[in-house]
Write a protein that holds these residues in place. Structure first.
Motif, PDB file in Angstrom:
ATOM      1  N   MET A 193      62.258  40.059  31.570  1.00  0.00           N
ATOM      2  CA  MET A 193      61.205  39.076  31.316  1.00  0.00           C
ATOM      3  C   MET A 193      59.888  39.537  31.938  1.00  0.00           C
ATOM      4  SD  MET A 193      62.628  36.256  29.910  1.00  0.00           S
ATOM      5  CE  MET A 193      63.496  34.756  30.307  1.00  0.00           C
ATOM      6  N   GLY A 194      58.797  39.128  31.307  1.00  0.00           N
ATOM      7  CA  GLY A 194      57.482  39.355  31.881  1.00  0.00           C
ATOM      8  C   GLY A 194      57.079  38.194  32.779  1.00  0.00           C
ATOM      9  N   TYR A 195      55.789  38.084  33.011  1.00  0.00           N
ATOM     10  CA  TYR A 195      55.249  37.042  33.888  1.00  0.00           C
ATOM     11  C   TYR A 195      54.222  36.201  33.121  1.00  0.00           C
ATOM     12  CZ  TYR A 195      57.216  40.035  37.554  1.00  0.00           C
ATOM     13  OH  TYR A 195      58.054  40.790  38.334  1.00  0.00           O
ATOM     14  N   PRO A 196      54.132  34.906  33.426  1.00  0.00           N
ATOM     15  CA  PRO A 196      53.160  34.043  32.743  1.00  0.00           C
ATOM     16  C   PRO A 196      51.780  34.135  33.382  1.00  0.00           C
ATOM     17  CG  PRO A 196      54.397  32.752  34.320  1.00  0.00           C
ATOM     18  CD  PRO A 196      54.960  34.158  34.402  1.00  0.00           C
ATOM     19  N   PHE A 197      50.803  33.490  32.744  1.00  0.00           N
ATOM     20  CA  PHE A 197      49.502  33.312  33.383  1.00  0.00           C
ATOM     21  C   PHE A 197      49.684  32.267  34.484  1.00  0.00           C
ATOM     22  CE2 PHE A 197      47.163  34.142  29.078  1.00  0.00           C
ATOM     23  CZ  PHE A 197      47.575  35.468  29.120  1.00  0.00           C
ATOM     24  N   LEU A 198      49.349  32.620  35.714  1.00  0.00           N
ATOM     25  CA  LEU A 198      49.501  31.652  36.803  1.00  0.00           C
ATOM     26  C   LEU A 198      48.397  30.593  36.766  1.00  0.00           C
ATOM     27  CD1 LEU A 198      50.504  34.025  39.750  1.00  0.00           C
ATOM     28  CD2 LEU A 198      51.976  32.796  38.141  1.00  0.00           C
ATOM     29  N   ILE A 199      47.212  31.009  36.363  1.00  0.00           N
ATOM     30  CA  ILE A 199      46.066  30.094  36.265  1.00  0.00           C
ATOM     31  C   ILE A 199      45.435  30.291  34.892  1.00  0.00           C
ATOM     32  CG2 ILE A 199      43.870  29.376  37.291  1.00  0.00           C
ATOM     33  CD1 ILE A 199      44.758  30.705  39.898  1.00  0.00           C
ATOM     34  N   GLU A 200      45.039  29.194  34.248  1.00  0.00           N
ATOM     35  CA  GLU A 200      44.398  29.267  32.935  1.00  0.00           C
ATOM     36  C   GLU A 200      42.959  28.785  33.041  1.00  0.00           C
ATOM     37  OE1 GLU A 200      47.422  28.017  29.621  1.00  0.00           O
ATOM     38  OE2 GLU A 200      47.867  26.848  31.425  1.00  0.00           O
ATOM     39  N   ARG A 201      42.112  29.294  32.181  1.00  0.00           N
ATOM     40  CA  ARG A 201      40.685  28.937  32.227  1.00  0.00           C
ATOM     41  C   ARG A 201      40.468  27.451  31.996  1.00  0.00           C
ATOM     42  NH1 ARG A 201      36.405  32.776  29.211  1.00  0.00           N
ATOM     43  NH2 ARG A 201      35.106  32.674  31.061  1.00  0.00           N
ATOM     44  N   ASN A 202      41.252  26.860  31.097  1.00  0.00           N
ATOM     45  CA  ASN A 202      41.051  25.446  30.759  1.00  0.00           C
ATOM     46  C   ASN A 202      41.725  24.520  31.773  1.00  0.00           C
ATOM     47  OD1 ASN A 202      43.597  26.344  29.764  1.00  0.00           O
ATOM     48  ND2 ASN A 202      43.783  24.467  28.575  1.00  0.00           N
ATOM     49  N   LEU A 203      42.460  25.093  32.723  1.00  0.00           N
ATOM     50  CA  LEU A 203      43.119  24.303  33.755  1.00  0.00           C
ATOM     51  C   LEU A 203      42.854  24.972  35.101  1.00  0.00           C
ATOM     52  CD1 LEU A 203      46.564  23.692  31.989  1.00  0.00           C
ATOM     53  CD2 LEU A 203      44.772  21.994  32.350  1.00  0.00           C
ATOM     54  N   GLN A 204      41.695  24.708  35.667  1.00  0.00           N
ATOM     55  CA  GLN A 204      41.252  25.398  36.865  1.00  0.00           C
ATOM     56  C   GLN A 204      41.094  24.405  38.004  1.00  0.00           C
ATOM     57  OE1 GLN A 204      40.959  27.261  39.106  1.00  0.00           O
ATOM     58  NE2 GLN A 204      39.203  28.634  39.066  1.00  0.00           N
ATOM     59  N   GLU A 209      37.766  36.242  37.162  1.00  0.00           N
ATOM     60  CA  GLU A 209      38.990  36.578  37.882  1.00  0.00           C
ATOM     61  C   GLU A 209      40.221  36.000  37.187  1.00  0.00           C
ATOM     62  OE1 GLU A 209      36.671  36.785  42.171  1.00  0.00           O
ATOM     63  OE2 GLU A 209      37.630  34.938  41.484  1.00  0.00           O
ATOM     64  N   ILE A 210      40.078  34.804  36.624  1.00  0.00           N
ATOM     65  CA  ILE A 210      41.175  34.234  35.851  1.00  0.00           C
ATOM     66  C   ILE A 210      41.491  35.113  34.651  1.00  0.00           C
ATOM     67  CG2 ILE A 210      41.876  32.268  34.420  1.00  0.00           C
ATOM     68  CD1 ILE A 210      40.250  30.485  36.297  1.00  0.00           C
ATOM     69  N   ASP A 211      40.440  35.605  33.986  1.00  0.00           N
ATOM     70  CA  ASP A 211      40.636  36.494  32.845  1.00  0.00           C
ATOM     71  C   ASP A 211      41.295  37.809  33.280  1.00  0.00           C
ATOM     72  OD1 ASP A 211      39.504  34.623  31.189  1.00  0.00           O
ATOM     73  OD2 ASP A 211      37.535  35.593  31.094  1.00  0.00           O
ATOM     74  N   GLN A 212      40.913  38.297  34.446  1.00  0.00           N
ATOM     75  CA  GLN A 212      41.509  39.542  34.934  1.00  0.00           C
ATOM     76  C   GLN A 212      42.994  39.353  35.254  1.00  0.00           C
ATOM     77  OE1 GLN A 212      38.662  40.306  38.135  1.00  0.00           O
ATOM     78  NE2 GLN A 212      37.893  42.102  37.035  1.00  0.00           N
ATOM     79  N   MET A 213      43.340  38.218  35.863  1.00  0.00           N
ATOM     80  CA  MET A 213      44.753  37.926  36.134  1.00  0.00           C
ATOM     81  C   MET A 213      45.543  37.854  34.826  1.00  0.00           C
ATOM     82  SD  MET A 213      44.607  35.037  39.120  1.00  0.00           S
ATOM     83  CE  MET A 213      43.604  35.262  40.591  1.00  0.00           C
ATOM     84  N   ALA A 214      44.947  37.217  33.830  1.00  0.00           N
ATOM     85  CA  ALA A 214      45.607  37.123  32.527  1.00  0.00           C
ATOM     86  C   ALA A 214      45.770  38.509  31.905  1.00  0.00           C
ATOM     87  CB  ALA A 214      44.816  36.208  31.597  1.00  0.00           C
ATOM     88  N   GLN A 215      44.765  39.349  32.078  1.00  0.00           N
ATOM     89  CA  GLN A 215      44.836  40.703  31.515  1.00  0.00           C
ATOM     90  C   GLN A 215      45.960  41.507  32.157  1.00  0.00           C
ATOM     91  OE1 GLN A 215      42.830  41.874  28.879  1.00  0.00           O
ATOM     92  NE2 GLN A 215      44.496  43.372  28.915  1.00  0.00           N
ATOM     93  N   ILE A 216      46.181  41.301  33.450  1.00  0.00           N
ATOM     94  CA  ILE A 216      47.281  41.988  34.128  1.00  0.00           C
ATOM     95  C   ILE A 216      48.615  41.581  33.500  1.00  0.00           C
ATOM     96  CG2 ILE A 216      48.559  42.119  36.301  1.00  0.00           C
ATOM     97  CD1 ILE A 216      45.810  41.962  37.736  1.00  0.00           C
ATOM     98  N   ALA A 217      48.799  40.277  33.271  1.00  0.00           N
ATOM     99  CA  ALA A 217      50.041  39.799  32.654  1.00  0.00           C
ATOM    100  C   ALA A 217      50.215  40.390  31.256  1.00  0.00           C
ATOM    101  CB  ALA A 217      50.049  38.280  32.603  1.00  0.00           C
ATOM    102  N   MET A 218      49.130  40.477  30.501  1.00  0.00           N
ATOM    103  CA  MET A 218      49.219  41.035  29.153  1.00  0.00           C
ATOM    104  C   MET A 218      49.475  42.537  29.185  1.00  0.00           C
ATOM    105  SD  MET A 218      46.477  38.823  26.885  1.00  0.00           S
ATOM    106  CE  MET A 218      45.058  39.074  27.944  1.00  0.00           C
ATOM    107  N   ASN A 219      48.913  43.220  30.184  1.00  0.00           N
ATOM    108  CA  ASN A 219      49.181  44.660  30.310  1.00  0.00           C
ATOM    109  C   ASN A 219      50.641  44.911  30.671  1.00  0.00           C
ATOM    110  OD1 ASN A 219      46.528  45.188  29.683  1.00  0.00           O
ATOM    111  ND2 ASN A 219      45.880  45.591  31.777  1.00  0.00           N
ATOM    112  N   ILE A 220      51.229  44.026  31.472  1.00  0.00           N
ATOM    113  CA  ILE A 220      52.660  44.139  31.764  1.00  0.00           C
ATOM    114  C   ILE A 220      53.462  43.937  30.477  1.00  0.00           C
ATOM    115  CG2 ILE A 220      54.604  43.048  32.953  1.00  0.00           C
ATOM    116  CD1 ILE A 220      52.677  42.451  35.269  1.00  0.00           C
ATOM    117  N   ARG A 221      53.058  42.951  29.682  1.00  0.00           N
ATOM    118  CA  ARG A 221      53.738  42.714  28.402  1.00  0.00           C
ATOM    119  C   ARG A 221      53.681  43.955  27.513  1.00  0.00           C
ATOM    120  NH1 ARG A 221      51.821  37.693  24.807  1.00  0.00           N
ATOM    121  NH2 ARG A 221      49.840  38.819  24.886  1.00  0.00           N
ATOM    122  N   ALA A 222      52.507  44.586  27.417  1.00  0.00           N
ATOM    123  CA  ALA A 222      52.366  45.783  26.587  1.00  0.00           C
ATOM    124  C   ALA A 222      53.227  46.929  27.135  1.00  0.00           C
ATOM    125  CB  ALA A 222      50.902  46.205  26.531  1.00  0.00           C
TER     126      ALA A 222
END
Length: 404
Positions: free
Chosen positions: A282-293, A302-315
């Protein structure tokens, strides 16, 4: 397992199958009560027996090894599902409470020094691998075990804080074949336990291995502490301790240059031990979302960067599946990102991820100590991990992934 004098974290049981074959299982004994503990399912051919050694690898003569009764329960046939859950805190169930006692004890320091008896693996009865409903079943694995279903055998060796090196085998492979991580590390256990692939539970009978792994190699905890625990902006643009480049760049470089290699190495070692097993990672989810801060000191960037890390793990995991498939490794991917949409840390009652948790468990080192009296308050490892809703969401991802 006896309540009294059962103290070692790596009791070595040898199961003779009656035909000259001997299987080894390692168990932490500190269960805190008189209870039956499974050594697994075996193809017995003759008169079996179990022996327990009072000598441990790297033992120092301090931990007691205790012995009680042993029983063999005949089964009409091999269980349909023989499952082993390995991995890090997202697999152990860190954050979901109800931890097995042998994996949550002795965090209090002794005379101001770290407690050598500590175990904070935090294997939870609410972990997603136990909540899952495997194909061909109507009940969760947890309920099947509770009902004594002979078609399921489940073993749990995941440990909070695990890095990839904590999965790699060391004791159970010849010296010349011991695998190393991309950092040159050999396999090693945590909290006195053996490395996860040394536990003996993954073998030729295993049908499914479940795991999350990599967050600790990528310093997820340090990143969250830097971003949440500081009023300074650009937390991901500064290097973490031990890194020469920004946390964001270092993390993405490690995903590509190290984590991919190390996860593939784990898959290869599982394949050697369990040639027919599926491996669900399994991968990891977004811990924080832009619309829920709800952390004003964390910027949208920084939220976008955290999300990008999760997506890079998925890739990277998609590449891993392809590479593993070319080697005959049956890898199944579970992607929790979509399932956790609107269930991140700041979703209030809908949050599937814990926020900051200060109520520490028995296995954690207390942050406050007054006159050698430990007060279990401080930043808990349960912070920013799936809560009970979160492990349910993960279980749903697992259910769907195995049915595709």
């Amino acid at each position: 397992m006896p309540e009294v004098a059962a103290w070692t974290q790596r009791a070595r049981y040898e199961v003779s199958l009656g035909n000259g074959i001997v299987k080894t299982r390692y168990l932490p004994q500190r269960v805190g009560s008189n209870k039956w503990v499974s050594l697994g399912v075996f193809p017995i051919d003759g008169v079996p027996k179990v022996t327990l050694s009072n000598t441990a690898v790297n033992g120092d003569g301090v931990d007691d090894v205790a012995w009680d009764a042993v029983s063999f329960l005949p089964l009409a046939q091999k269980p349909r599902d023989i499952v082993v859950a390995i991995g890090d805190s997202f697999s152990s169930g860190e954050g979901a409470k109800d931890y097995f006692s042998e994996s949550d004890n002795n965090g209090n320091p002794i005379n101001g020094k770290p407690n050598r008896f500590q175990n904070a693996c935090h294997r939870s009865n609410n972990s997603w691998s136990l909540k899952s409903v495997l194909p061909g079943s109507l009940l969760s694995t947890k309920n099947r075990i509770a009902q004594g279903d002979p078609s399921i055998d489940y073993s749990f060796v995941a440990c909070s804080g695990a890095e990839t090196k904590n999965a790699l085998p060391f004791l159970t492979v010849p010296d010349s074949q011991r695998p190393q991580s991309s950092y040159g590390a050999f396999g090693t256990g945590q909290y006195g336990e053996v490395a996860q692939l040394d536990s003996g539970f993954i073998d030729e009978s295993t049908t499914l291995v479940t795991m999350t792994m990599g967050g600790n190699d990528l310093k997820f905890a340090q990143i969250m502490q830097a971003c949440v625990g500081t009023i300074m902006p650009r937390c991901l643009e500064e290097p973490l301790e031990g890194d020469a480049i920004s946390a964001f760049d270092a993390t993405n470089k490690k995903i590509k240059d190290n984590l991919y290699f190390d996860l593939l190495k784990i898959m290869q070692e599982i394949k050697k031990k369990a040639p027919s097993a599926k491996i669900l990672i399994m991968g990891y989810p977004f811990l924080i979302e832009r619309n829920l801060q709800c952390f004003p000191n964390i910027s949208s960037k920084e939220i976008d960067q955290m999300a990008q890390i999760a997506m890079n793990i998925r890739a990277m995991l998609l590449m891993l599946k392809t590479a593993g498939g070319a080697q005959g490794i049956d890898i199944v991917l579970g992607d929790p990102i979509d399932k956790f949409q609107n269930h991140s840390v700041c979703a209030n009652e809908n949050a599937g991820i814990n926020g900051i948790v200060t109520d520490q468990t028995e296995g954690e080192v207390p942050a406050i100590n007054v006159f050698n009296h430990a007060i279990p308050l401080g930043l808990s490892a349960q912070s920013f991990h799936p809560n009970q809703l979160g492990t349910t969401l993960y279980a749903e991802v697992m259910n769907e992934a195995l049915r595709k």
